[in-house]
Structure formats: structure tokens, C-alpha cells
Design a protein around this motif. Structure first.
Motif, short mmCIF file in Angstrom:
data_model
loop_
_atom_site.label_atom_id
_atom_site.label_comp_id
_atom_site.label_asym_id
_atom_site.label_seq_id
_atom_site.Cartn_x
_atom_site.Cartn_y
_atom_site.Cartn_z
N UNK A 132 0.84 -1.19 0.00
CA UNK A 132 0.00 0.00 0.00
C UNK A 132 0.88 1.24 0.00
N UNK A 136 0.21 6.73 4.23
CA UNK A 136 -0.95 7.59 3.99
C UNK A 136 -1.62 7.82 5.33
N UNK A 137 -1.98 9.03 5.54
CA UNK A 137 -2.55 9.36 6.84
C UNK A 137 -4.04 9.60 6.74
N UNK A 138 -4.72 9.15 7.72
CA UNK A 138 -6.11 9.53 7.85
C UNK A 138 -6.19 10.27 9.16
N UNK A 143 -11.33 14.11 9.44
CA UNK A 143 -12.28 13.38 8.60
C UNK A 143 -13.68 13.52 9.16
N UNK A 886 -10.04 12.15 -5.82
CA UNK A 886 -10.28 10.76 -5.45
C UNK A 886 -10.02 9.85 -6.63
N UNK A 921 -3.94 15.77 -2.95
CA UNK A 921 -3.88 14.35 -2.57
C UNK A 921 -3.22 13.51 -3.65
N UNK A 924 -0.93 10.51 -2.74
CA UNK A 924 -1.67 9.40 -2.15
C UNK A 924 -2.47 8.67 -3.22
N UNK A 928 -2.70 4.60 -4.57
CA UNK A 928 -3.95 3.83 -4.46
C UNK A 928 -4.41 3.24 -5.79
N UNK B 180 -10.58 -4.07 -1.37
CA UNK B 180 -11.34 -3.65 -0.19
C UNK B 180 -10.65 -4.09 1.10
N UNK B 197 -9.62 1.41 4.18
CA UNK B 197 -8.24 1.51 3.71
C UNK B 197 -8.16 1.73 2.21
N UNK B 198 -9.23 1.39 1.50
CA UNK B 198 -9.17 1.58 0.06
C UNK B 198 -9.27 3.07 -0.26
N UNK B 199 -10.21 3.73 0.39
CA UNK B 199 -10.38 5.15 0.12
C UNK B 199 -9.59 6.02 1.07
N UNK B 200 -8.93 5.41 2.05
CA UNK B 200 -8.22 6.15 3.08
C UNK B 200 -9.14 7.18 3.71
#
Lengths: 966, 357
Positions: A132, A136-138, A143, A886, A921, A924, A928, B180, B197-200
């Protein structure tokens, strides 16, 4: 102890904890009390000992509570864990032995894996997906806010925003959102589950455990009612390691979904791997039963009962099958899966050798039987006319069990032979003495057909000669001596008594007599066809039924019965889309028909599972029903004037052939339009015009075809001609407007549309078109895309006023959607098309940009996206995207750059790519995206380097490519 | 169901240990398990036991510098069977139990103790890359790929300045295809957060009022079906994860199970509707989830929303007076289970008649 010391002895005290009157702590009270909550409290008090220690009372209270609510939490007690002593020696032996044998077994397995370790390890690693994206941060709280902010945004904050606020748009957007979400939630994961598992580099043990695990997942899904999902997992299990249990369980799940055919094949597979598997036999019997191969079903069930004479399920099914066989040998597959009960999903195979042997004996017995049957059938003549669905299923059986399929084929032939009996009266005659009223379906199976039979009975009270006397009707009367009306009433009687084949024969004779009579007898013919269709439906001759219904509907469009029958036939043939359309049409005519309502619900569900959430798009348009049809629905008497037919055939009618020809051609044309077969429709209408060129409607109809085919010039000419005849024809005006639009003559289009609205201001499509055309004329317009969605829904109400004219299968829904499409087919791609589809204005801020992008990505409209990119300054891109970049947006941008813009303006593409890489983004995103998507980007860069330009050098491209991590 | 038809929980083997045990895990495809804990002298310990002739045999004892809080085999292959552990100092290690001197993978993942760990993508469970998720007292939840050194592949943390909540439990789920995957994390303030985790992105969050002690999806490798969350105050919640309502989220049913904290929940690997909860007072409860007739319905606005089913208690036993800190079902043998408790005991349990439910 005195009463003073203990207040509870006074009789009016209450307990400390729950304030329960002390009197309640009493045998009598507890015995009577049925309030579970109260009893629980009492028990709690008693157990606590705060009011004293009363072991008997406590026990009594527990008992009482247990009687009332065995699941009550108060009854849960701390128990010590069971030990060897809690079991009988035998039980413990079993439990302990089980664990011991497992331990020794697993140790052996473990050693095996150990040996494999070094060889297989690398293969595993290669199959793994990439790591991955880095770090990557969430941000948790961030959010959270952005999530809750989104809905808030819809409320405008200042006046300027209020001006922009479009309630309808927001509403429709909410609808869309919901729709999308609902879809995502329910079945979407099904399509995303891989049906195969890559087993490269796995040891046997791993494969077994994987297969078992998938099977268990399937069992769980099955138990929670997700049969499709269960099938997925069973399929996965089979892909790893085909096992009897997985096939058997999949068959069960397929039975649940009423996929008789697939279930049948799975049962076959099981029986191939393990002949005599009882569950498979039972399940196969069920598939046979539902595919109406009753004999085979009985055979399978007998096999089961031979091995297990007490199998309740087999007995029950056998009874049902035998009843089916008795009541209605020719009846077909109206499914009724509710009754099925082979429930349990097995975990392992438990068949032993003995069973297998016995089953094999059965098999040989079965062969004998089938060979006998073959002899019996060899002298029966076989009609090659109908090939029923079930026959197809029986034919391509595997070579391994050749004897059986052959038997099946024969049985099938026998059955179809019987159902074809209508064509051979002498065979039919032999069955004539059968139980009267058998056709009136007691089992409620073909409810509709039964209703038809009943209504037929009421509608012809004593109409024909034979009607008064059933015996007379049943007697073989030479068909030629009777008039069509008499034949029909005979047919009706026969139908009532369940002799569908004979009834069909009578109707055919009547039709044969009436046919040459011409259009005068159209009504009668229509009814005859419709009745014969009912017979065919009963017999299971669905294609015949559909044909007859078509004919009936040609003669008499929008009559309920043929539509219903055709719908049922379509449904039986599993052509659910067509069935749906027919049921819908019926409901438009008369919304109170319960059968249609029920069926619609059922079919909708089926279609949704078959075609996914976008199933509606796959349907052919539902024809608009003219109001006259509604009226007719209330006057069933008018439909059947039984005496009229005889007169009509004798009446000479000058000019009838031409007129009739004209009418049929026109109707055929209309039918073709309905079926979206515009080319054929075109030729039909042209033929019509050869016969009669004075009919305005033909011109407008043909114009429609031209429009659909994108031949705008011709369409325009036809409209002109129609307008010459009838200058006030709204349709002609409207279509000419569309033609003008297609020819990009917006001014004329505008004029026509204005005329349309002058003639009838209520036509919403015209308003819409007007809006659109005005927009073309005046590019700067601020209305966004969602209007269309909203308006489309509105139009349906419009139908009735629209439908006055005799115009086939053209819902107004089509008007709004198809015209832009036809325009697109004709003209070259360019900015105007984008406007047509989606009005796009230059976005000023991230919000507007987001809105547009959302709209575009919802339609996946790359052209529109390309246009958006064309009018957007590259350097604004990061700002516009803000932090909303996205995966799908990114992909859409890349695709539209690649497919639509690269040819036109490579430098713009380069600029966009450059600035896209500066979006928030972006990095990131890169981590993805999938491999396929990466390839697309790579292609784009290849294209870019192939088209050298003074605005950028190859070096630039390479540098940028590095940014994209390619 | 009569008393004899009910599953019985048998304490098959018990063994006292000379250290505080925090976690225990079956070694996949074997009759062995590992226990992890804390020696009184402040060092960490991993022990490997095997069931032999109705008793436990210590095969290996590994002493490490820091007390080990949690471990998982979830991200390793069946062939390798490496144990991933989190310790009191915030280190994530992956050990080859055959050669445990040097970790196969090591990273100082968190500033404080790693409370919880979960793995997916190994053992044939879960499609996609093998990944390990750790949750720590420092408030972050990090996802690691054993193939990437030093850095997590995903990091879920509160923004600067926000209160850092102690993350007590993490769980992987939804790994039904290569793309997914979700991580669910439970915090000391009762927050449950579901990260996609897919879309973070944060997909859903809720609060169950009391600290979330344990979270588990009924299956990691299917489209999210059910999630069980246990809480500090003796309740647990079962969420139906199939249908997410835009505002109401997921439907749930809650049940007061124990008199004190529910420390752990573990689903039976062979039947996702059965799960065992381990309570503070040394009790074990075996539950069965039953689905409602319709798993989803339309609300007044026609939006689909989930409908929760019900849970029923199949069996309960009390093993000890001390809390049961960890629980693990054998992936290979239905009904075989180990648990460790704070009275420094590890127990092998047999639960009978599970296949009949």
C-alpha cells in the motif's frame, strides 16, 4: 425476634433494593405473578439475602421464572466449567479421543508442511499485491468534520449562494445519493468477489483448508439467507478443490434461487463423483419436479426412499409430484419454490459404502425401466415442433450417464407430444373423459390462467350451441360443420374442463375460418388468438402463446388479457425484461390487476439480481397506453360479441384488403418502433405510404424513425409533409424541431418548439428542448445537469395527454433521453455535444468544480469531462480539486485527457498533467491506483511523447512521468 | 434445546504460569500455541506450548527486553507462521519462532504501549496484501506491511492538538477482494471508528459510551457482515455491517453479558454466528446471533437501513475469579479454544456440540 425488629413482618414494608412490597415474597404471590420483570426483581432480592434466606422460595421463584421466560437473564448462573466428570464415560471417551486423534493428525500435517516450506515459499510471494502507498494518513478528527460538513454545505450561506441554490437539483441529488448508497451497500460486493482463487504454490493441505474455509463461508451465507453470496463461495471452494459437499451445497443454494438448471448440473456433478448421493438425488428430484420432468423426479425419489424409507422429505416431495402428475401432466414450470425444504447444508460427506452399493443397484434398475420406456415410446410419433426449455436441459447430459438422459429425452418427447395433442385430435379424444374441472387450478398455481378460464365462462353465457351442454361440447364434432362462433364456444367449454389441447384445436379452426374474412372480424380474431394463447400457456407452449398474443395485440392493441398472457409466457421463458414490460403495460391499462402487481414485484426482484442496479436501463421502453384503452378495460362485454363473428365473415367489404394491409403494416411498424427496430419500422411505414399517402400519422411516425436513425434531413421532410396536411400537428412540429436541432439549425428548431408550445403549452419535453436549444444559442447558461434527471421523472405523468394519438411504444421518457443520443450519433464530437449532455460552465471555485465533476463521473461522461478540462485553466486545477481528488475522479480526468483531448491540444494535456501532479492528494492517489489504471496513465504519456510540441519537450514529459511514478 | 444438547464448555487442560500473561494465540495448523506476557522482573516473554497426551508441554521460552502485550499470526503464510507482536515500548516485531533471536521485522511503531494487534492477508484468510494493524496508547492506529521497512502503509491519528485517546482494540475486516479492506478501532472513551483503507477515509464512527475493550468482525475475509464490540461496563454490541444508513449508520443489538468488563470477543472460525465473550470475573459466555427475517428495511424516506437480529446465550461458565485477558479459537479444530487469565493461568477449553447449532 419481634415484629418491631423486623419491619417486613408487619406486612406493609418494602424491600430495600427494588421497593417491592414484602408480601410479594410469598409462594402464592409468586405462583400467580406473570410479570417477568417483577419476578426477576423478586428473585434478585431473594438471592441477595437482604430480606432473609429462603432457599425453597428462591428455588420456587426460579422455577416459576423459568416457566415464564426460560431466556431470562436472572436465571443465568455462574457455572464452573465442565470436566471429565460431567460426562458419562462414553461421552468423555468420545470427546477426549476426538481431541487426541486430532492432535496426532495435525502433527503429521504440520510435518508435511515443514518439508514443503522451502520449495513453495517464493511462489507465494510473487502473487501478493503490491505494498500500500507509503504512510498515507487519515486524520481521525479532521475526517469527522469534513464528513459532517458535507451535508451542511447544501445550505447556502449568503444571498449570492441562494441565487445559485436549486432546490430540485439538490433534491434529485439526494435521491441520487441514496440510490447510489443503497446500491453500494447491498449487492455490490457480490460482483467484486473473485469467483476463482489462485492456488499457485499452495500445498495440498493449504488447498484443503482453503476449500473448506470457502465452503464454510458459503454455509454461513446460506444460513443467513444470502444465497447468491453462498453460491459465490461454493464456486470459489470448487475452484480450489472440487468436492462433493461443495457441489451439493451449491445445488441447494441454487434451488433456493430457483435456478433449476444450474442446480440440476450440480446434482449431476455430485452423482458423477459419488453415485447414489442421497441429498443430490433429492435435490435433483426437486429440479426435475420444477422443470416438469415428473417421471424422473419420481425415479429419483424412489431411489432415495429405497435407501432411506423413512425420509420424510422424499415422501412429501413424492406425494406432491404424484399429485402434479395426476392433475396436470402437461402443465409446465410455474415455479413455486417456497415449498422446498431440503434445508440442511452439510459439512462433510457421510455416505458409506453400503449406501453406495445399493444406490448402484437402483441405478441398474433404473436403466431397465428407462429402456422399457424407450420401447413404449418408440411407436409414439414425435412431433418436432416444440422444443421446450426443459428438453434443452435434458439433452446435453454427460456421456457418463447416457442411459438416463436418453430416458429423459424420451419422457420429454412424450410430454410434449401430449401437449401437442391439440394437433392430433384422435389422441386428444382418448383423453377426453378426464376429470372435468381439472384445468381450474386447485393448487393456485396458474392463478391467472384459472381466472381467465373462469372469466371466459362467465363471458359467454350460453353463447354458442354447445355451451349449454358440456357433454355436447366434449363430443367430437367435426369442426367444419360449425361456424367460428360455435367453435369458439366449444373451445371455451373445453378450456373450462381443462382440455387445453382440444380447446386450442377449436380455436385454431375458428381462426382458420375467420382469417380470410378480413379486418371486419379483427375483434373476434383477436379474442380467438388470445384464447388460444391461454390454451398454449396452459400447455406450456410458451412460444406459441407469445405468438398468439402478438397477433391478438396487433389486431387489438392494449387489450389486457393477451398482454397478461404474454407476460406470463415471457416470465416462464425467463425473459423477465419482456415480461416486466408487459405487466407494466397491463398496469397502465388497469392498475387494479393484482396478478400483474404481484408479478411486477417478483420480476423486479429477479431483474435486479440478474442485471444489477441498472436493470431498468436494459428494458425496452414500456409503451404508452392511449386513454381509449383504459376505457375499454372497463367494458369487457364489448370485447366479446360472440354472435358477431359469423356475420362478419360473410359480409363483403370493398377496399378492405388495402385498408387492412395498411392497418397491419402500420401496426407492424408501430411494433417495430416499440422494439426499437427503427429500420424495419421505416420500411413498414414507407409501404404504408405507398398504399395511402394521406395519413398524417404515418409521416410523423416515419419522421420519428428517421430521427432515431439520425437521418434528420429526411425527418424534416416528413414533418414538412405532415404539416402540409395538418398544419396544427403538434408532433410534426416537435419532431421537426428535433430534426432542426440535429441539423444544428437551432433558430428553426426554436421556432418549431415555440409553435409546439403555442399549440399545447403543457408539453414538458418541448419546454425542455426549448430550454436546451436556447442554451445552444446562448451558451452562457448556469443551469446544471441535474434538471434533466428530475424532469425525466415528471414526464411520466405527461403520457396520457400525449397518448391520444395512435402512436406506439413511445413513452415520453424516450423523447427526452433518446434525442440527444441520436444527435450524437450523427455529428462529430465536439464541444456542442458536451453542452447537449451536460451544461458545463467554467467553475469558479472548488465547490462548483466538485459539483460538475460529480455530475460527470456519475454519467462517466468523458466528453463532458474533456470539455470541462478544456475550459479550465490548468494552473487552477490544484485549487479546484482542493483535497477532493479521489480515485475515480483522477481516473476520469486521465481517461478524458487520453481519449478526448490528446488529439486536439497536447500542450493543454501536458499542462493539466503537470498541475494535476501538484494537487493536494496526488501522491496518495498514486499509491492507491491499480495496475490497469497505471497502464492507462502510461499510455497517455506515451501518446504525449509521440506528439512533440513546441510548448513542451520530451525531457519535460519524462520529468513529469517520473512524478507520476512511472 | 435440552441441557444435553447444549454446548458444554470443558476446561480440558489448565496450567499455571510464572508470569503475567496478556495474550495467547494458536499456531496455525498445529496443536501448539504461544503465550505472551510479562515476567515479574520486567522483561517480556513468549512461550510455545504443545498439547501432548492430554497435557501441555513447553517447547520453547523466549525472553525479550520489553513486556509483550499482544500478538497475531494473521499476516503470515501457513508455511512461515511468523508471530507478530506488540510490546510495552511501542515496538512491532515479527518473530520466526524457529529462530527467535533476531526479529524478522522490527520497527518502533508507536511512542507508547501497543495495546492491540491484528493481521490479515495471511493463512488464506483475507484477499490482498498481508498487513498488520496496531493500536496504541499514543492514540494512533497504524497499518504495516511486513515487506515495507520502518514506515506504516497507513496511519490513522488524531489531528494536532486533538485529545489523544487510548486505542484499546483494532480489527481488520471486509477483505473480500484485493482492494477492499477496513480497519475498525475502539478507544477508551467508547469511540468506534471504521477506517476504509481503500479510500483512506473514515467510513463510520459511533460511541458506545464505555471504553471499547475488544472488537471483532465475524469474518475478516467476507464483505463486512457483523461486528461485535465489547465494553468496559459488561455490555457488548453486535452491529449488522451489511447495510449502512446515511445518517443512522449500522443497526445494532446490545446485550448485558457479564457483571464486569467484557475483555474479549472471538468468533468461532467455523461458524460466524457463534462467538465467545470473556468477562472480567473470569467467566466465558457463548453466544449465538440470529438474523432477523429481513436484514434491511426502508425507512420513512425510502432509504435502506439495517435491521439487527438477536443474540441468545448458549452456555456460560466461570473459570476463575480473575479477568480472562485473552481468548483464541483453534483455526483447525472446531471447538478447541485457549484462554489466559490474570491469575497467571492458561487453559485449553473444549466446547462440545458446536456443529449441531
Amino acid at each position: 425476634m419481634t415484629a418491631k425488629d423486623n419491619p417486613s413482618l408487619w406486612g406493609f414494608g418494602t424491600t430495600k433494593t427494588f421497593k417491592i412490597p414484602v408480601e410479594h415474597l410469598d409462594f402464592k404471590y409468586i405462583e400467580k405473578c406473570s410479570d417477568v420483570k417483577h419476578l426477576e426483581k423478586i428473585l434478585c432480592v431473594l438471592r441477595s439475602g437482604e430480606e432473609g434466606y429462603y432457599p425453597e422460595l428462591t428455588e420456587f421463584c426460579e422455577k416459576r421464572l423459568k416457566g415464564l421466560a426460560p431466556e431470562s437473564r436472572a436465571l443465568r448462573k455462574d457455572k464452573p466449567a465442565a470436566t471429565a466428570s460431567s460426562f458419562t464415560a462414553e461421552e468423555w471417551e468420545k470427546i477426549d479421543g476426538d481431541i487426541k486423534s486430532w492432535v496426532s493428525e495435525i502433527k503429521k500435517e504440520e510435518n508435511k508442511i515443514h518439508c514443503h516450506e522451502t520449495e513453495t515459499f517464493p511462489a507465494m510471494d510473487n502473487n501478493l499485491p503490491p505494498v500500500r502507498g507509503t504512510n498515507s494518513r487519515v486524520h481521525v478528527t479532521k475526517e469527522k468534520y469534513s464528513n459532517s460538513r458535507r451535508p451542511k454545505k447544501k445550505i447556502p450561506r449568503d444571498y449570492a449562494e441562494w441565487d445559485k441554490f436549486d432546490v430540485e437539483k439538490e433534491c434529485s441529488k439526494i435521491d441520487e445519493d441514496y440510490k447510489e448508497k443503497a446500491v453500494v451497500k447491498n449487492k455490490s460486493h457480490l460482483s467484486k468477489i473473485e469467483t476463482r482463487i489462485d492456488t499457485a504454490g499452495l500445498t495440498e493441505k493449504e488447498k484443503t483448508s482453503l476449500a473448506t474455509r470457502e465452503k464454510e463461508k458459503g454455509n454461513e451465507a446460506f444460513n443467513s439467507g444470502d444465497y447468491e453470496e453462498a453460491i459465490m463461495y461454493y464456486t470459489r471452494s470448487i475452484s480450489v478443490l472440487p468436492t462433493v459437499a461443495a457441489y451439493n451445497n451449491r445445488a441447494q443454494a441454487e434451488l433456493k434461487l430457483q435456478n433449476w438448471n444450474s442446480a440440476f448440473w450440480d446434482c449431476e456433478k455430485v452423482l458423477e463423483l459419488e453415485p447414489g448421493n442421497l441429498k443430490a438425488l433429492l435435490r435433483r428430484a426437486t429440479t426435475y419436479k420444477h422443470q416438469n420432468k415428473l417421471q424422473e423426479a419420481i425415479e429419483d425419489l424412489n431411489k432415495v426412499l429405497n435407501v432411506e424409507p423413512d425420509n420424510e422429505l422424499a415422501k412429501k416431495t413424492l406425494l406432491e409430484v404424484e399429485r402434479d402428475l395426476k392433475t396436470d401432466p402437461a402443465s409446465k414450470t410455474q415455479t413455486k419454490g417456497k415449498r422446498m425444504v431440503i434445508q440442511e447444508v452439510e459439512n462433510s460427506e457421510d455416505e458409506d459404502g453400503k449406501d453406495r452399493r445399493r444406490a448402484q443397484e437402483d441405478g441398474s434398475g433404473d436403466k431397465r425401466l428407462s429402456s422399457k420406456r424407450t420401447e413404449k415410446n418408440s411407436n409414439g410419433n414425435i412431433l418436432g415442433t416444440t422444443v421446450s426449455l426443459t428438453r434443452e436441459a435434458a439433452e446435453p447430459a454427460g456421456a457418463g450417464s447416457a442411459a438416463e438422459p436418453r430416458a429423459m429425452g424420451n419422457i420429454q418427447k412424450k410430454l410434449t407430444g401430449k401437449s401437442e395433442g391439440g394437433k392430433r385430435s384422435e389422441r386428444g379424444a382418448s383423453r377426453r373423459g378426464r376429470t372435468p374441472g381439472a384445468g381450474v387450478d386447485k393448487r393456485g398455481r396458474q392463478r391467472a390462467a384459472a381466472a381467465v378460464a373462469a372469466s371466459n365462462a362467465t363471458r359467454h353465457p350460453g353463447s354458442g350451441r354447445g355451451a349449454g351442454d358440456p357433454a355436447a361440447a366434449a363430443a367430437p364434432v367435426p369442426a367444419a360443420t360449425l361456424g367460428p362462433a360455435g367453435l369458439k364456444s366449444q373451445g371455451n367449454e373445453l378450456f373450462k374442463s381443462g382440455q387445453f389441447a382440444e380447446a386450442a384445436l377449436r380455436y385454431s379452426a375458428a381462426i382458420a375460418q375467420l382469417e380470410p374474412a378480413g379486418s371486419g372480424s379483427a375483434d373476434d380474431l383477436s379474442i380467438l388468438y388470445s384464447n388460444r394463447a391461454a390454451c398454449y400457456l396452459k400447455e406450456g407452449n410458451c412460444s406459441g402463446c407469445i405468438q398468439d398474443c402478438n397477433r391478438a395485440l396487433e389486431l387489438h392493441p392494449f387489450s389486457v388479457k393477451p398482454l397478461l398472457r404474454r407476460a406470463m409466457a415471457h416470465e416462464t421463458l425467463e425473459q423477465y425484461g419482456k415480461a416486466y414490460v408487459d405487466y407494466k403495460t397491463v398496469l397502465q391499462i388497469d392498475c387494479r390487476i393484482q396478478l400483474a402487481n404481484d408479478s411486477i414485484n417478483r420480476i423486479t426482484r429477479i431483474l435486479m439480481t440478474l442485471d444489477g442496479p441498472r436493470w431498468r436501463e436494459k428494458l425496452s421502453p414500456i409503451p404508452a397506453v392511449p386513454t381509449s384503452a383504459h376505457l375499454r378495460a372497463w367494458q369487457p362485454v364489448a370485447e366479446t360479441p360472440p354472435s358477431q363473428g359469423g356475420d362478419a365473415c360473410g359480409r363483403p367489404q370493398p377496399g378492405v384488403p388495402d385498408e387492412k394491409m395498411f392497418k397491419t403494416l402500420k401496426e407492424e411498424g408501430n411494433q417495430c418502433v416499440k422494439d426499437k427496430n427503427y429500420k424495419d419500422a421505416l420500411s413498414k411505414y414507407s409501404e404504408c405510404l405507398k398504399i395511402n399517402n394521406k395519413e398524417c400519422a404515418i409521416y410523423t411516425n416515419r419522421a420519428l424513425c428517421y430521427l432515431k436513425l439520425g437521418q434528420f434531413e429526411e425527418a424534416k421532410q416528413d414533418c414538412d409533409r405532415a404539416l402540409q396536411m395538418d398544419s396544427g400537428n403538434v408532433k410534426a412540429h416537435y419532431r421537426r424541431a428535433l430534426a432542426h436541432k440535429g441539423l444544428k439549425d437551432y433558430q428553426k428548431s426554436l421556432n418549431d418548439l415555440n409553435k409546439v408550445l403555442l399549440l399545447d403549452s403543457s408539453i414538458v419535453e418541448a419546454k425542455m428542448e426549448l430550454e436546451e436549444v436556447t442554451r445552444f444559442l446562448n451558451v452562457k447558461d448556469n443551469i446544471t445537469s441535474f434538471n434533466k434527471e428530475k424532469e425525466r421523472r415528471k414526464i411520466e405523468i405527461q403520457e396520457v395527454s400525449e397518448g391520444q394519438e395512435e402512436e406506439p411504444g413511445r413513452t415520453s421518457e424516450e423523447l427526452s433521453t433518446d434525442c440527444p443520443a441520436s444527435g450524437k450519433g450523427d455529428t462529430t464530437s465536439g464541444p456542442p455535444e458536451c453542452y447537449e449532455k451536460l451544461p458545463i460552465t467554467k467553475p469558479n471555485n472548488a465547490y462548483e468544480f466538485g459539483q460538475i465533476i460529480n455530475a460527470i463521473s456519475m454519467r462517466n461522461d468523458q466528453e463532458a469531462c474533456a470539455h470541462l478540462l478544456a475550459i479550465t485553466e490548468p494552473k487552477d486545477l490544484p485549487m479546484l480539486l482542493s483535497n477532493k481528488l479521489e480515485g475515480d475522479t483522477f481516473l476520469l480526468l486521465i481517461q478524458s485527457l487520453k481519449n478526448n483531448l490528446i488529439g486536439k491540444d497536447p500542450s493543454l494535456v501536458y499542462q493539466h498533467l503537470l498541475y494535476l501532479s501538484k494537487a493536494e492528494r496526488f501522491t496518495m492517489m498514486l499509491t492507491l491506483i491499480s495496475k490497469g489504471q497505471k497502464e492507462q496513465i502510461e499510455q497517455l504519456f506515451d501518446d504525449l511523447s509521440d506528439t512533440p510540441n513546441k510548448h513542451f519537450t520530451l525531457e519535460d514529459v519524462r520529468a513529469l512521468k517520473r512524478k507520476y511514478e512511472l | 434445546m435440552s441441557a444435553f444438547e447444549k454446548p458444554q464448555i470443558i476446561a480440558h487442560i489448565q496450567k499455571g504460569l510464572n508470569y503475567t500473561v496478556f495474550d495467547c494465540k494458536w499456531v496455525p495448523c498445529s496443536a501448539k500455541f504461544v503465550t505472551m506476557g510479562n515476567f515479574a522482573r520486567g522483561t517480556g516473554v513468549i512461550q510455545l506450548y504443545e498439547i501432548q497426551h492430554g497435557d501441555l508441554k513447553l517447547l520453547r521460552e523466549i525472553e525479550k527486553a520489553k513486556p509483550i502485550k499482544c500478538g497475531t499470526f494473521g499476516a503470515t503464510s501457513l508455511q512461515q507462521r511468523y508471530l507478530a507482536t506488540g510490546d510495552f515500548a511501542g515496538n512491532l516485531h515479527i518473530w520466526n519462532l524457529e529462530a527467535p533471536e533476531i526479529p524478522v521485522y522490527s520497527v518502533k511503531g508507536h511512542k507508547e504501549i501497543i495495546n492491540t494487534i491484528d493481521g490479515v492477508g495471511g493463512l488464506g484468510i483475507g484477499e490482498g496484501a498481508p498487513e498488520i494493524v496496531t493500536g496504541s496508547r499514543d492514540g494512533t492506529v497504524k497499518v504495516w506491511d511486513p515487506r515495507q521497512k520502518d514506515d506504516p502503509v497507513a496511519n490513522m491519528e488524531p489531528v494536532q492538538g486533538e485529545n489523544k485517546r487510548d486505542c484499546w482494540t483494532v480489527a481488520f475486516g471486509n477483505a473480500y477482494n484485493q482492494e477492499e479492506r477496513v480497519v475498525c478501532a475502539g478507544y477508551d472513551n467508547g469511540d468506534i471508528k471504521l477506517f476504509d483503507l481503500r479510500n483512506m477515509s473514515l467510513r463510520w464512527e459511533t460511541n458506545i459510551k464505555n471504553g471499547v475493550c475488544s472488537l471483532e468482525f465475524d469474518r475478516k475475509d467476507i464483505s463486512m457482515n457483523k461486528l461485535v464490540a465489547t465494553s468496559l461496563e459488561g455490555k457488548f454490541h453486535v452491529f449488522d455491517m451489511r447495510t449502512q444508513h446515511p445518517t443512522k449508520g449500522f443497526a445494532s443489538v446490545s446485550e448485558k453479558a457479564h457483571k464486569s468488563t467484557v475483555w474479549q470477543v472471538r468468533h468461532l472460525p467455523q461458524n460466524r454466528e457463534l462467538f465467545l465473550t470473556a468477562g472480567g470475573a473470569g467467566s466465558l459466555h457463548l453466544w449465538k446471533y440470529e438474523y432477523p427475517v429481513q436484514r434491511s428495511k426502508k425507512d420513512s424516506e425510502g432509504v435502506e437501513m439495517g435491521v439487527a437480529g438477536s443474540v441468545s446465550l448458549l452456555q456460560n461458565v466461570t473459570l476463575s475469579t480473575q479477568p480472562i485477558s485473552s481468548l483464541d479459537w483453534s483455526p483447525d479444530k472446531r471447538g478447541l479454544c485457549i484462554c489466559s487469565s490474570f491469575d497467571q493461568m492458561v487453559r485449553v477449553l473444549i466446547v462440545t456440540k458446536l456443529h449441531k447449532i
